[in-house]
Design a protein around this motif. Structure first.
Motif, PDB file in Angstrom:
ATOM      1  N   ALA A 123       0.842  -1.204   0.000  1.00 43.47           N
ATOM      2  CA  ALA A 123       0.000   0.000   0.000  1.00 43.47           C
ATOM      3  C   ALA A 123       0.878   1.255   0.000  1.00 43.47           C
ATOM      4  O   ALA A 123       0.598   2.220  -0.727  1.00 43.47           O
ATOM      5  N   ALA A 124       1.949   1.223   0.802  1.00 44.19           N
ATOM      6  CA  ALA A 124       2.865   2.372   0.824  1.00 44.19           C
ATOM      7  C   ALA A 124       3.546   2.538  -0.530  1.00 44.19           C
ATOM      8  O   ALA A 124       3.723   3.659  -1.017  1.00 44.19           O
ATOM      9  N   ALA A 125       3.917   1.413  -1.149  1.00 47.74           N
ATOM     10  CA  ALA A 125       4.542   1.486  -2.468  1.00 47.74           C
ATOM     11  C   ALA A 125       3.569   2.055  -3.497  1.00 47.74           C
ATOM     12  O   ALA A 125       3.950   2.882  -4.333  1.00 47.74           O
ATOM     13  N   GLU A 126       2.310   1.626  -3.443  1.00 45.25           N
ATOM     14  CA  GLU A 126       1.298   2.177  -4.355  1.00 45.25           C
ATOM     15  C   GLU A 126       1.109   3.671  -4.109  1.00 45.25           C
ATOM     16  O   GLU A 126       0.983   4.453  -5.041  1.00 45.25           O
ATOM     17  N   ASP A 127       1.091   4.059  -2.830  1.00 46.50           N
ATOM     18  CA  ASP A 127       0.938   5.475  -2.493  1.00 46.50           C
ATOM     19  C   ASP A 127       2.135   6.286  -2.999  1.00 46.50           C
ATOM     20  O   ASP A 127       1.969   7.358  -3.580  1.00 46.50           O
ATOM     21  N   LEU A 128       3.331   5.742  -2.799  1.00 50.96           N
ATOM     22  CA  LEU A 128       4.531   6.430  -3.292  1.00 50.96           C
ATOM     23  C   LEU A 128       4.544   6.497  -4.818  1.00 50.96           C
ATOM     24  O   LEU A 128       4.948   7.510  -5.396  1.00 50.96           O
TER      25      LEU A 128
END
Length: 178
Positions: free
Chosen positions: A67-72
């Motif tokens: 999720a953090a990677a998608e957000d980044l």
């Protein structure tokens, strides 16, 4: 009794390995079931919940990291779009400034050309006036010289005769005019 000990040892020696002795099978099966049940309860109550919690934590970490990677990634795409928009705006602003500068320079150039044309026209008019004055002065000088030369020629051709200055001036003026 010695015989019994010897007989028992001999009887035990003949029986072989105790695990293969059919007389001890029920006892061995009982303890096998007790050991398996104990292992099952230990694994199901202690070890497997810990393993399950570690796996759940790992899955949560993976989910959070994804999720953090998608957000980044989304932020990177937004940043790239903002960068491209800012770059396009900067290019448009630079083109606008260049056009304004070009227009300003062209206006100054046109103003300088108009000023130079006005100066040239004024100097040309002044020069033409001076040329006209010089021409008029030259024509007047030519007329005077022509009168003097005509008078000298008449005196040279007919010495002693008087020359009518008005008639001579009229004849010279008529001849100079055309």
């Amino acid at each position: 009794m010695a015989d019994d000990a010897t007989t028992g040892a001999a009887a035990g020696g003949e029986a072989g390995i105790p695990q293969l002795d059919f007389a001890t099978f029920p006892n061995q099966i009982f303890w096998l079931v007790v050991a398996l049940v104990a292992i099952y309860f230990i694994l199901s109550r202690v070890a497997l919940p810990r393993i399950a919690s570690v796996l759940a934590e790992r899955q949560g970490t993976l989910t959070n990291d994804l999720a953090a990677a998608e957000d980044l990634k989304r932020q990177a795409v937004e940043a790239e779009e903002a960068y491209n928009k800012a770059l396009a705006d900067a290019r448009a602003e630079a083109a606008k400034i260049a056009e304004e500068t070009r227009a300003g320079i062209q206006a100054q150039l046109n103003e300088a050309i108009a000023h130079a044309d006005a100066e040239i026209a004024a100097k040309s008019a002044e020069s033409e006036a001076r040329i006209a004055e010089i021409r008029a002065g030259a024509l007047q000088s030519i007329e005077e010289v022509a009168r003097d030369v005509a008078a000298d020629v008449v005196n040279a051709v007919a010495p002693g005769q008087s020359v009518d200055a008005d008639a001579l001036a009229a004849a010279v003026s008529e001849r100079v005019k055309g």
